[in-house]
Design a protein around this motif. Structure first.
Motif, PDB file in Angstrom:
ATOM      1  N   THR A   1     -28.205   3.567  22.243  1.00  0.00           N
ATOM      2  CA  THR A   1     -27.915   2.985  23.553  1.00  0.00           C
ATOM      3  C   THR A   1     -29.072   3.130  24.541  1.00  0.00           C
ATOM      4  O   THR A   1     -28.982   2.649  25.673  1.00  0.00           O
ATOM      5  CB  THR A   1     -26.671   3.640  24.168  1.00  0.00           C
ATOM      6  OG1 THR A   1     -26.913   5.046  24.349  1.00  0.00           O
ATOM      7  CG2 THR A   1     -25.461   3.438  23.269  1.00  0.00           C
TER       8      THR A   1
ATOM      9  N   LEU B   1     -30.489   0.257  26.800  1.00  0.00           N
ATOM     10  CA  LEU B   1     -29.806  -0.249  27.996  1.00  0.00           C
ATOM     11  C   LEU B   1     -30.312   0.406  29.281  1.00  0.00           C
ATOM     12  O   LEU B   1     -30.026  -0.080  30.373  1.00  0.00           O
ATOM     13  CB  LEU B   1     -28.296  -0.035  27.872  1.00  0.00           C
ATOM     14  CG  LEU B   1     -27.607  -0.883  26.804  1.00  0.00           C
ATOM     15  CD1 LEU B   1     -26.132  -0.509  26.688  1.00  0.00           C
ATOM     16  CD2 LEU B   1     -27.742  -2.362  27.126  1.00  0.00           C
TER      17      LEU B   1
ATOM     18  N   PHE C   1     -16.689  -2.698  29.959  1.00  0.00           N
ATOM     19  CA  PHE C   1     -18.116  -2.875  29.684  1.00  0.00           C
ATOM     20  C   PHE C   1     -18.947  -2.239  30.800  1.00  0.00           C
ATOM     21  O   PHE C   1     -19.940  -1.541  30.538  1.00  0.00           O
ATOM     22  CB  PHE C   1     -18.473  -4.364  29.586  1.00  0.00           C
ATOM     23  CG  PHE C   1     -17.717  -5.147  28.561  1.00  0.00           C
ATOM     24  CD1 PHE C   1     -17.133  -4.523  27.468  1.00  0.00           C
ATOM     25  CD2 PHE C   1     -17.576  -6.531  28.690  1.00  0.00           C
ATOM     26  CE1 PHE C   1     -16.428  -5.258  26.512  1.00  0.00           C
ATOM     27  CE2 PHE C   1     -16.882  -7.272  27.752  1.00  0.00           C
ATOM     28  CZ  PHE C   1     -16.302  -6.641  26.671  1.00  0.00           C
TER      29      PHE C   1
ATOM     30  N   ARG D   1     -18.985   1.614  30.699  1.00  0.00           N
ATOM     31  CA  ARG D   1     -19.734   2.143  29.544  1.00  0.00           C
ATOM     32  C   ARG D   1     -21.235   1.936  29.735  1.00  0.00           C
ATOM     33  O   ARG D   1     -22.027   2.874  29.543  1.00  0.00           O
ATOM     34  CB  ARG D   1     -19.257   1.449  28.269  1.00  0.00           C
ATOM     35  CG  ARG D   1     -19.968   1.892  26.979  1.00  0.00           C
ATOM     36  CD  ARG D   1     -19.493   3.232  26.478  1.00  0.00           C
ATOM     37  NE  ARG D   1     -18.124   3.158  26.015  1.00  0.00           N
ATOM     38  CZ  ARG D   1     -17.765   2.860  24.748  1.00  0.00           C
ATOM     39  NH1 ARG D   1     -18.698   2.578  23.845  1.00  0.00           N
ATOM     40  NH2 ARG D   1     -16.489   2.837  24.400  1.00  0.00           N
ATOM     41  N   TRP D   2     -21.640   0.741  30.118  1.00  0.00           N
ATOM     42  CA  TRP D   2     -23.062   0.430  30.191  1.00  0.00           C
ATOM     43  C   TRP D   2     -23.741   1.073  31.398  1.00  0.00           C
ATOM     44  O   TRP D   2     -24.909   1.429  31.335  1.00  0.00           O
ATOM     45  CB  TRP D   2     -23.271  -1.084  30.173  1.00  0.00           C
ATOM     46  CG  TRP D   2     -22.695  -1.716  28.943  1.00  0.00           C
ATOM     47  CD1 TRP D   2     -22.392  -1.073  27.755  1.00  0.00           C
ATOM     48  CD2 TRP D   2     -22.311  -3.074  28.755  1.00  0.00           C
ATOM     49  NE1 TRP D   2     -21.862  -1.959  26.853  1.00  0.00           N
ATOM     50  CE2 TRP D   2     -21.792  -3.198  27.431  1.00  0.00           C
ATOM     51  CE3 TRP D   2     -22.357  -4.210  29.565  1.00  0.00           C
ATOM     52  CZ2 TRP D   2     -21.337  -4.407  26.919  1.00  0.00           C
ATOM     53  CZ3 TRP D   2     -21.897  -5.428  29.057  1.00  0.00           C
ATOM     54  CH2 TRP D   2     -21.394  -5.517  27.751  1.00  0.00           C
TER      55      TRP D   2
ATOM     56  N   TYR E   1     -24.785   4.321  30.420  1.00  0.00           N
ATOM     57  CA  TYR E   1     -25.981   4.316  29.576  1.00  0.00           C
ATOM     58  C   TYR E   1     -27.252   4.032  30.380  1.00  0.00           C
ATOM     59  O   TYR E   1     -28.338   3.959  29.804  1.00  0.00           O
ATOM     60  CB  TYR E   1     -25.854   3.259  28.480  1.00  0.00           C
ATOM     61  CG  TYR E   1     -24.788   3.549  27.451  1.00  0.00           C
ATOM     62  CD1 TYR E   1     -24.420   4.850  27.116  1.00  0.00           C
ATOM     63  CD2 TYR E   1     -24.129   2.504  26.792  1.00  0.00           C
ATOM     64  CE1 TYR E   1     -23.446   5.110  26.172  1.00  0.00           C
ATOM     65  CE2 TYR E   1     -23.155   2.754  25.835  1.00  0.00           C
ATOM     66  CZ  TYR E   1     -22.815   4.047  25.534  1.00  0.00           C
ATOM     67  OH  TYR E   1     -21.845   4.302  24.587  1.00  0.00           O
TER      68      TYR E   1
ATOM     69  N   VAL F   1     -14.754  -2.525  23.644  1.00  0.00           N
ATOM     70  CA  VAL F   1     -15.900  -2.062  24.431  1.00  0.00           C
ATOM     71  C   VAL F   1     -17.014  -1.569  23.508  1.00  0.00           C
ATOM     72  O   VAL F   1     -18.200  -1.830  23.742  1.00  0.00           O
ATOM     73  CB  VAL F   1     -15.475  -0.945  25.403  1.00  0.00           C
ATOM     74  CG1 VAL F   1     -16.688  -0.349  26.119  1.00  0.00           C
ATOM     75  CG2 VAL F   1     -14.481  -1.489  26.432  1.00  0.00           C
ATOM     76  N   ASP F   2     -16.635  -0.890  22.437  1.00  0.00           N
ATOM     77  CA  ASP F   2     -17.645  -0.382  21.505  1.00  0.00           C
ATOM     78  C   ASP F   2     -18.354  -1.519  20.786  1.00  0.00           C
ATOM     79  O   ASP F   2     -19.580  -1.484  20.618  1.00  0.00           O
ATOM     80  CB  ASP F   2     -16.986   0.547  20.485  1.00  0.00           C
ATOM     81  CG  ASP F   2     -18.014   1.233  19.596  1.00  0.00           C
ATOM     82  OD1 ASP F   2     -18.797   2.058  20.110  1.00  0.00           O
ATOM     83  OD2 ASP F   2     -18.057   0.922  18.391  1.00  0.00           O
TER      84      ASP F   2
ATOM     85  N   SER G   1     -20.693  -3.087  23.126  1.00  0.00           N
ATOM     86  CA  SER G   1     -21.820  -2.187  23.369  1.00  0.00           C
ATOM     87  C   SER G   1     -22.838  -2.248  22.238  1.00  0.00           C
ATOM     88  O   SER G   1     -24.041  -2.133  22.453  1.00  0.00           O
ATOM     89  CB  SER G   1     -21.314  -0.749  23.548  1.00  0.00           C
ATOM     90  OG  SER G   1     -20.464  -0.655  24.675  1.00  0.00           O
ATOM     91  N   ARG G   2     -22.363  -2.437  21.018  1.00  0.00           N
ATOM     92  CA  ARG G   2     -23.282  -2.611  19.894  1.00  0.00           C
ATOM     93  C   ARG G   2     -24.132  -3.859  20.102  1.00  0.00           C
ATOM     94  O   ARG G   2     -25.346  -3.843  19.907  1.00  0.00           O
ATOM     95  CB  ARG G   2     -22.502  -2.709  18.576  1.00  0.00           C
ATOM     96  CG  ARG G   2     -23.381  -2.893  17.336  1.00  0.00           C
ATOM     97  CD  ARG G   2     -22.550  -3.012  16.074  1.00  0.00           C
ATOM     98  NE  ARG G   2     -21.777  -1.820  15.807  1.00  0.00           N
ATOM     99  CZ  ARG G   2     -22.269  -0.738  15.188  1.00  0.00           C
ATOM    100  NH1 ARG G   2     -23.534  -0.725  14.781  1.00  0.00           N
ATOM    101  NH2 ARG G   2     -21.494   0.306  14.966  1.00  0.00           N
TER     102      ARG G   2
ATOM    103  N   ALA H   1     -26.604  -3.133  23.072  1.00  0.00           N
ATOM    104  CA  ALA H   1     -27.625  -2.106  22.860  1.00  0.00           C
ATOM    105  C   ALA H   1     -28.583  -2.423  21.717  1.00  0.00           C
ATOM    106  O   ALA H   1     -29.773  -2.096  21.792  1.00  0.00           O
ATOM    107  CB  ALA H   1     -26.954  -0.757  22.607  1.00  0.00           C
TER     108      ALA H   1
END
Length: 351
Positions: free
Chosen positions: A23, A26, A44, A47-48, A51, A255-256, A259-260, A263
């Motif tokens: 991650t 990001l 999102f 989470r981001w 990061y 969300v995961d 995120s993949r 990132a």
């Protein structure tokens, strides 16, 4: 003649959804999210931002949007997170959102755009026409189409303009121009009783499958997320009754998966469907939920093989785009050579 254009379209290899992803990419990115005040968009954003990304939310819900931004600023100590009012169904509203987002970005750019705004079925029930025998029958209301398809088209169109205009002044900052589209399981299957929603989400899938063949000319990677029914407060009691015994997905899995995509800057032209967690054996066969020593997955790729065998038109079109891109590169190289050769002479003339 080979009709495999995976390489020409710059599609990345299949995704290993069980592999870890870094991650760190990001950190310092600016990400614009439509419909980011709640639901997946808010997930999102949280989470981001954690990061190290700067989040700019566009939504019609000013109350939740502003509250979320204040939360992000407090949690991350980054005052650059922003909320901007944006009605995705209105062209000028989205134009203003993108312009202002670029102005407010700490680096004056957008690195990623998420076309997330969406609603459940709203407006005229397509399969339940009423009062059409009147002299002036009421015009159908296509609210779901306007938000879930037209709004996404506006967002994608503007992203194709603004993402390539991102400037990167630091040599150690890796450019990443990413457009993430949010579809649905309704992009893949008939969604009985929700015709507007199905039309819209099928349209988003069509946008993705076409756009990912050509987005390389803008230096943009395009990916698609297709969530199933998720176990969230948005599912009504009636909806839960319909889904009883079927199982629902987890919000954090969506969300995961997103995120993949965000990132891992190597992922291009891929679509992930996200649903209930299931256990599989080594051969990919479904196992009982209590099975031991089994791989548990919640996401899998769809429409992964479009470019392995295409018709002649697509083959020729993508080849032409590659030739044009190569031509632009040679023209730029020639221009640099001319400047290098002529600069001393022009400096001598001015002196």
């Amino acid at each position: 003649m080979s009709k495999n254009i995976v390489g020409l379209a710059r599609q990345s290899p299949p995704i290993d959804t069980e592999a870890p992803y870094d991650t760190a990419s990001l950190q310092g990115k600016t990400i614009a999210i439509t419909g980011g005040a709640s639901g997946f968009g808010a997930g999102f954003a949280r989470r981001w931002a954690g990061y190290g990304a700067t989040i700019i939310i566009g939504d019609i819900d000013s109350t939740q949007g502003k509250a979320l931004v204040e939360e992000l600023r407090k949690e991350t100590r980054n005052a650059s997170h922003q909320f901007l009012y944006c009605d995705v169904t209105l062209w000028q509203s989205q134009v203003d959102f993108f312009r202002r987002a670029v102005e407010l970005s700490p680096n004056g750019r957008l690195d990623q755009v998420v076309a997330n705004a969406g609603i459940e079925e709203s407006g005229t029930k397509f399969n339940e026409p009423h009062h059409l025998d009147q002299d002036e029958p009421p015009e159908p209301q296509w609210r779901t189409i306007d938000v879930n398809l037209k709004g996404v088209l506006y967002t994608a169109h503007l992203a194709l303009f603004w993402l390539p205009r991102s400037s990167y002044n630091s040599s150690d900052f890796k450019p990443d121009r990413h457009l993430l589209l949010i579809g649905s399981v309704a992009s893949l299957i008939p969604f009985a009783g929700h015709i507007q929603y199905s039309i819209a989400k099928h349209g988003v899938l069509g946008l993705f499958r076409s756009l990912r063949a050509t987005s390389f000319q803008h230096g943009i990677r395009v990916n698609l997320l297709l969530p199933y029914f998720m176990d969230t407060p948005m599912i009504s009691p009636v909806g839960r009754a319909f889904l009883a015994g079927i199982g629902m997905g987890k919000h954090e899995d969506v969300v995961d998966a997103a995120s993949r995509f965000a990132a891992d800057t190597s992922i291009r032209g891929r679509a992930l469907a996200v649903g209930p967690r299931v256990r599989l054996d080594d051969d990919g066969h479904l196992l009982p939920p209590n099975a031991q020593q089994a791989n548990e997955i919640s996401s899998f790729e769809v429409f992964a093989h479009d470019f392995e065998e295409v018709e002649a038109y697509t083959l020729r079109y993508v080849k032409i785009l590659n030739a044009v891109e190569a031509g632009r590169g040679y023209i730029g190289w020639a221009g640099d050579i001319v400047k290098a050769v002529c600069s001393p002479f022009l400096a001598w003339l001015k002196g």
